[in-house]
Design a protein around this motif. Structure first.
Motif, PDB file in Angstrom:
ATOM      1  N   UNK A  87       0.818  -1.211   0.000  1.00  0.00           N
ATOM      2  CA  UNK A  87       0.000   0.000   0.000  1.00  0.00           C
ATOM      3  C   UNK A  87       0.852   1.260   0.000  1.00  0.00           C
ATOM      4  N   UNK A  88       2.022   1.185   0.638  1.00  0.00           N
ATOM      5  CA  UNK A  88       2.840   2.389   0.769  1.00  0.00           C
ATOM      6  C   UNK A  88       3.821   2.555  -0.387  1.00  0.00           C
ATOM      7  N   UNK A  89       4.434   1.436  -0.821  1.00  0.00           N
ATOM      8  CA  UNK A  89       5.509   1.517  -1.809  1.00  0.00           C
ATOM      9  C   UNK A  89       5.220   0.764  -3.095  1.00  0.00           C
ATOM     10  N   UNK A  90       4.109   0.031  -3.154  1.00  0.00           N
ATOM     11  CA  UNK A  90       3.865  -0.886  -4.276  1.00  0.00           C
ATOM     12  C   UNK A  90       5.017  -1.866  -4.428  1.00  0.00           C
ATOM     13  N   UNK A  91       5.581  -2.314  -3.280  1.00  0.00           N
ATOM     14  CA  UNK A  91       6.723  -3.232  -3.276  1.00  0.00           C
ATOM     15  C   UNK A  91       6.203  -4.659  -3.396  1.00  0.00           C
ATOM     16  N   UNK A  92       6.580  -5.336  -4.480  1.00  0.00           N
ATOM     17  CA  UNK A  92       6.035  -6.648  -4.786  1.00  0.00           C
ATOM     18  C   UNK A  92       6.758  -7.780  -4.072  1.00  0.00           C
ATOM     19  N   UNK A  93       7.997  -7.581  -3.633  1.00  0.00           N
ATOM     20  CA  UNK A  93       8.790  -8.690  -3.086  1.00  0.00           C
ATOM     21  C   UNK A  93       8.163  -9.271  -1.824  1.00  0.00           C
ATOM     22  N   UNK A  94       7.713  -8.388  -0.919  1.00  0.00           N
ATOM     23  CA  UNK A  94       7.128  -8.880   0.330  1.00  0.00           C
ATOM     24  C   UNK A  94       5.848  -9.661   0.073  1.00  0.00           C
ATOM     25  N   UNK A  95       5.055  -9.240  -0.919  1.00  0.00           N
ATOM     26  CA  UNK A  95       3.817  -9.945  -1.237  1.00  0.00           C
ATOM     27  C   UNK A  95       4.116 -11.342  -1.767  1.00  0.00           C
ATOM     28  N   UNK A 150      -6.684  -5.845  -0.356  1.00  0.00           N
ATOM     29  CA  UNK A 150      -5.463  -5.050  -0.243  1.00  0.00           C
ATOM     30  C   UNK A 150      -5.035  -4.524  -1.606  1.00  0.00           C
ATOM     31  N   UNK A 151      -5.157  -5.362  -2.646  1.00  0.00           N
ATOM     32  CA  UNK A 151      -4.807  -4.906  -3.981  1.00  0.00           C
ATOM     33  C   UNK A 151      -5.798  -3.855  -4.481  1.00  0.00           C
ATOM     34  N   UNK A 152      -7.069  -4.012  -4.125  1.00  0.00           N
ATOM     35  CA  UNK A 152      -8.033  -2.977  -4.495  1.00  0.00           C
ATOM     36  C   UNK A 152      -7.718  -1.655  -3.784  1.00  0.00           C
ATOM     37  N   UNK A 153      -7.308  -1.752  -2.532  1.00  0.00           N
ATOM     38  CA  UNK A 153      -6.897  -0.536  -1.829  1.00  0.00           C
ATOM     39  C   UNK A 153      -5.666   0.072  -2.484  1.00  0.00           C
ATOM     40  N   UNK A 197      -4.485   5.677  -7.561  1.00  0.00           N
ATOM     41  CA  UNK A 197      -5.249   6.737  -8.193  1.00  0.00           C
ATOM     42  C   UNK A 197      -5.086   8.063  -7.477  1.00  0.00           C
ATOM     43  N   UNK A 198      -4.969   8.043  -6.159  1.00  0.00           N
ATOM     44  CA  UNK A 198      -4.790   9.285  -5.415  1.00  0.00           C
ATOM     45  C   UNK A 198      -3.402   9.870  -5.621  1.00  0.00           C
ATOM     46  N   UNK A 199      -2.398   8.996  -5.689  1.00  0.00           N
ATOM     47  CA  UNK A 199      -1.035   9.488  -5.867  1.00  0.00           C
ATOM     48  C   UNK A 199      -0.839  10.002  -7.278  1.00  0.00           C
ATOM     49  N   UNK A 200      -1.348   9.278  -8.288  1.00  0.00           N
ATOM     50  CA  UNK A 200      -1.229   9.698  -9.679  1.00  0.00           C
ATOM     51  C   UNK A 200       0.160   9.448 -10.231  1.00  0.00           C
ATOM     52  N   UNK A 201       0.415   9.991 -11.396  1.00  0.00           N
ATOM     53  CA  UNK A 201       1.740   9.871 -12.011  1.00  0.00           C
ATOM     54  C   UNK A 201       2.009   8.464 -12.493  1.00  0.00           C
ATOM     55  N   UNK A 202       3.289   8.101 -12.526  1.00  0.00           N
ATOM     56  CA  UNK A 202       3.688   6.783 -13.022  1.00  0.00           C
ATOM     57  C   UNK A 202       3.125   5.661 -12.150  1.00  0.00           C
ATOM     58  N   UNK A 203       2.992   5.918 -10.862  1.00  0.00           N
ATOM     59  CA  UNK A 203       2.470   4.892  -9.974  1.00  0.00           C
ATOM     60  C   UNK A 203       1.046   4.503 -10.379  1.00  0.00           C
ATOM     61  N   UNK A 204       0.253   5.464 -10.834  1.00  0.00           N
ATOM     62  CA  UNK A 204      -1.116   5.177 -11.251  1.00  0.00           C
ATOM     63  C   UNK A 204      -1.132   4.200 -12.417  1.00  0.00           C
ATOM     64  N   UNK A 205      -0.175   4.334 -13.332  1.00  0.00           N
ATOM     65  CA  UNK A 205      -0.119   3.454 -14.497  1.00  0.00           C
ATOM     66  C   UNK A 205       0.182   2.020 -14.096  1.00  0.00           C
ATOM     67  N   UNK A 238      -5.217   0.419 -12.263  1.00  0.00           N
ATOM     68  CA  UNK A 238      -6.233  -0.031 -13.214  1.00  0.00           C
ATOM     69  C   UNK A 238      -6.707  -1.422 -12.827  1.00  0.00           C
ATOM     70  N   UNK A 239      -7.968  -1.772 -13.123  1.00  0.00           N
ATOM     71  CA  UNK A 239      -8.459  -3.111 -12.764  1.00  0.00           C
ATOM     72  C   UNK A 239      -7.672  -4.242 -13.408  1.00  0.00           C
ATOM     73  N   UNK A 240      -7.281  -4.073 -14.668  1.00  0.00           N
ATOM     74  CA  UNK A 240      -6.486  -5.121 -15.326  1.00  0.00           C
ATOM     75  C   UNK A 240      -5.173  -5.357 -14.636  1.00  0.00           C
ATOM     76  N   UNK A 241      -4.495  -4.250 -14.291  1.00  0.00           N
ATOM     77  CA  UNK A 241      -3.224  -4.412 -13.576  1.00  0.00           C
ATOM     78  C   UNK A 241      -3.440  -5.027 -12.207  1.00  0.00           C
TER      79      UNK A 241
END
Length: 380
Positions: free
Chosen positions: A74-82, A108-111, A117-125, A129-132
């Motif tokens: 949720x904070x960093x979009x860090x995939x390793x811990x998941x 958690x992924x929906x959150x 979406x709130x942060x925007x920018x490259x992170x939003x991409x 999105x639902x597909x991602x």
């Protein structure tokens, strides 16, 4: 082929530390843009979350790692811990617990979508999105969990095969021992019925000849034959006693029970042994019964609660030897290895043949206890 199991055994004790280092490195790379999208948070926050994830890998509590993975995502979009959390869930959880983890990760992924979406920018991409979100759920949660399930299934199958091979080996050894004992008893009976009978007749006739004959040389020869025959009968009794004697078994709580505890510890069980048996000789039937009770108790723990702590206690009482195998509650939903349910039936018959008693059942805290009291005397 033979080096791979050796490598696995050497690496497995250090696996939590290696996972912690890998998660920390991958989280750092993901947050700084090396393996993902650069995070706008300060570097110190990245380090704190990486260290928290590494500590959670080392923690024995199962909820710490998923919580740290959710926070990192949720904070960093860090995939390793998941990925690590999902893999550990697949290897360690079964049934409803695993389903609860899989269902809990999707919100958690929906959150993460909302935060992206709130942060925007490259992170939003990347995450907004639902597909991602579905792609991340399939690749970061479902795939590692399936890999963990496969590894856990192989581990359980290997444990089942190992247990079966050990049981077959013990049964073969017991069968060979029974055959040897039966053959020794048969030889002893043959020697007693044939040889002892013939020698006894020889001694009787020599004694009669010694009494009825008047020739001094004949009397002397008859006395020599009679004394020699009596000595032969004495030696024959000793030989028959050796043949009828069963091989000595190790005393409970020192050799046999201690070996069982060491084997269980090597297999991964957390077993503690309390030995309060007074030093001294123990009848063979009692030693075998005590050994069998502890063996059956530890086997049942390996089947039904391999993750629980076990306490084995062997104590000397005035009425006999008391044996108990008690395990704590298990976090697993069902047995790890299949069982026929006949082990306790046969064990109860064995204990009752010695004049003792056996009980088995759950404890108030959700564990299980196997208790037996074996009289110190041989069963008649």
């Amino acid at each position: 082929m033979t080096t791979w199991p050796v490598v696995v055994r050497r690496v497995e004790p250090h696996l939590p530390l290696l996972l912690a280092a890998a998660v920390a490195a991958a989280t750092w790379a993901s947050a700084t843009g090396g393996l993902g999208v650069r995070s706008p948070l300060p570097t110190v926050v990245v380090l704190l979350f990486a260290l928290a994830t590494g500590a959670s890998v080392l923690s024995p509590r199962r909820w710490v790692l998923p919580a740290a993975a959710a926070a990192c995502w949720l904070t960093l979009a860090a995939w390793a811990a998941v990925v690590v959390a999902s893999w550990r869930a697949g290897t360690g959880l079964r049934g409803g617990q695993l389903a609860a983890y899989l269902l809990g990760t999707f919100p958690v992924l929906l959150a993460g979508m909302a935060i992206g979406g709130a942060v925007g920018g490259e992170r939003r991409l990347v995450v907004a999105t639902p597909g991602n979100a579905l792609m991340f759920y399939a690749s970061l949660v479902v795939a590692p969990a399936l890999a963990g399930l496969w590894i856990g299934a192989r581990r359980d199958a290997l444990a089942a095969l190992t247990d079966r091979a050990e049981r077959l080996e013990r049964e073969q050894e017991a069968r060979a021992d029974r055959v040897r004992v039966q053959e020794r008893a048969r030889i002893a009976r043959e020697m007693h019925d044939v040889v002892a009978h013939r020698v006894s007749l020889m001694v009787v006739h020599a004694g009669a000849l010694e009494v009825t004959n008047a020739d001094p040389a004949t009397v002397e020869t008859a006395a020599l034959i009679r004394s020699t025959g009596r000595a032969a009968l004495t030696d024959l009794r000793e030989v028959l006693g050796v043949l009828r004697q069963e091989p000595p078994l190790p005393l409970p709580g020192r050799d046999a029970v201690g070996d069982l505890v060491r084997e269980s510890r090597a297999a991964g069980l957390r077993v503690g042994l309390t030995d309060e048996v007074t030093p001294g000789p123990v009848p063979g039937a009692v030693a075998r019964t005590v050994h069998r009770v502890v063996q059956e108790g530890l086997t049942n723990v390996r089947k039904h609660a391999p993750d629980a702590a076990v306490a084995v206690r062997v104590r000397q009482l005035p009425e006999g030897i008391e044996v108990s195998v008690r395990n704590d509650p298990s976090d697993r939903d069902g047995p790890v290895l299949p069982g026929s349910g006949l082990g306790l039936v046969g064990l109860r018959e064995r204990v009752e043949l010695t004049g003792g008693r056996l009980s088995a059942g759950p404890t108030p805290d959700g564990g299980f206890v196997l208790y037996a009291l074996v009289p110190a005397g041989e069963a008649t």
